[in-house]
Design a protein around this motif. Sequence first.
Motif, PDB file in Angstrom:
ATOM      1  N   ASP A   1       0.830  -1.206   0.000  1.00 47.91           N
ATOM      2  CA  ASP A   1       0.000   0.000   0.000  1.00 47.91           C
ATOM      3  C   ASP A   1       0.865   1.257   0.000  1.00 47.91           C
ATOM      4  N   ALA A   2       1.914   1.255   0.829  1.00 52.36           N
ATOM      5  CA  ALA A   2       2.807   2.414   0.893  1.00 52.36           C
ATOM      6  C   ALA A   2       3.525   2.622  -0.438  1.00 52.36           C
ATOM      7  N   GLN A   3       3.998   1.529  -1.035  1.00 53.03           N
ATOM      8  CA  GLN A   3       4.688   1.620  -2.316  1.00 53.03           C
ATOM      9  C   GLN A   3       3.729   2.119  -3.400  1.00 53.03           C
TER      10      GLN A   3
ATOM     11  N   GLU B   1       1.015   3.894  -2.997  1.00 49.39           N
ATOM     12  CA  GLU B   1       0.704   5.302  -2.738  1.00 49.39           C
ATOM     13  C   GLU B   1       1.852   6.200  -3.200  1.00 49.39           C
ATOM     14  N   ASN B   2       3.081   5.778  -2.925  1.00 49.63           N
ATOM     15  CA  ASN B   2       4.256   6.539  -3.340  1.00 49.63           C
ATOM     16  C   ASN B   2       4.334   6.633  -4.861  1.00 49.63           C
ATOM     17  N   GLU B   3       4.144   5.508  -5.535  1.00 47.68           N
ATOM     18  CA  GLU B   3       4.187   5.501  -7.004  1.00 47.68           C
ATOM     19  C   GLU B   3       3.058   6.338  -7.590  1.00 47.68           C
ATOM     20  N   THR B   4       1.887   6.241  -6.982  1.00 48.67           N
ATOM     21  CA  THR B   4       0.744   7.029  -7.450  1.00 48.67           C
ATOM     22  C   THR B   4       1.020   8.517  -7.294  1.00 48.67           C
ATOM     23  N   GLU B   5       1.581   8.895  -6.156  1.00 48.12           N
ATOM     24  CA  GLU B   5       1.911  10.302  -5.907  1.00 48.12           C
ATOM     25  C   GLU B   5       2.929  10.806  -6.921  1.00 48.12           C
ATOM     26  N   LYS B   6       3.948   9.980  -7.215  1.00 53.99           N
ATOM     27  CA  LYS B   6       4.956  10.369  -8.210  1.00 53.99           C
ATOM     28  C   LYS B   6       4.319  10.551  -9.582  1.00 53.99           C
ATOM     29  N   GLU B   7       3.419   9.631  -9.941  1.00 56.67           N
ATOM     30  CA  GLU B   7       2.757   9.707 -11.253  1.00 56.67           C
ATOM     31  C   GLU B   7       1.865  10.945 -11.332  1.00 56.67           C
TER      32      GLU B   7
ATOM     33  N   GLU C   1       2.327  13.734  -9.690  1.00 52.36           N
ATOM     34  CA  GLU C   1       3.227  14.884  -9.803  1.00 52.36           C
ATOM     35  C   GLU C   1       3.753  15.023 -11.228  1.00 52.36           C
TER      36      GLU C   1
END
Length: 103
Positions: free
Chosen positions: A41-43, A45-51, A53
């Motif tokens: 989930d953390a990974q 969320e991180n990838e989604t946030e990067k995408e 941005e």
Amino acid sequence: MDGVIDKISEIESAATSIMEHANEQKKAFAKEMEERTAAFDAQLENETEKEIEKLKAGMEIKMNQRLKKQQDELQKILVAMEKNFEAHHTLYAKELFNNMIKG
């Protein structure tokens, strides 16, 4: 008879031990799955946030390009209008004057 009871007691003790071990493994597996799920989930969320941005940055670049293009086009129109006015301002003034005195 005591030997049979002792053997049954040993079997029951072994079965209890196996069940306890199985429960411990089950708890450990559940904890591991919970940790893996949290990490996933953390990974994600991180990838989604990067995408997100990346998409925002791309959209901002496109928006700035469109804005620049519109500003350039507006500037060309203003220059053309100024040239037209400079070339014909005397004529415009005469037409305006004539329209004012006729009306």
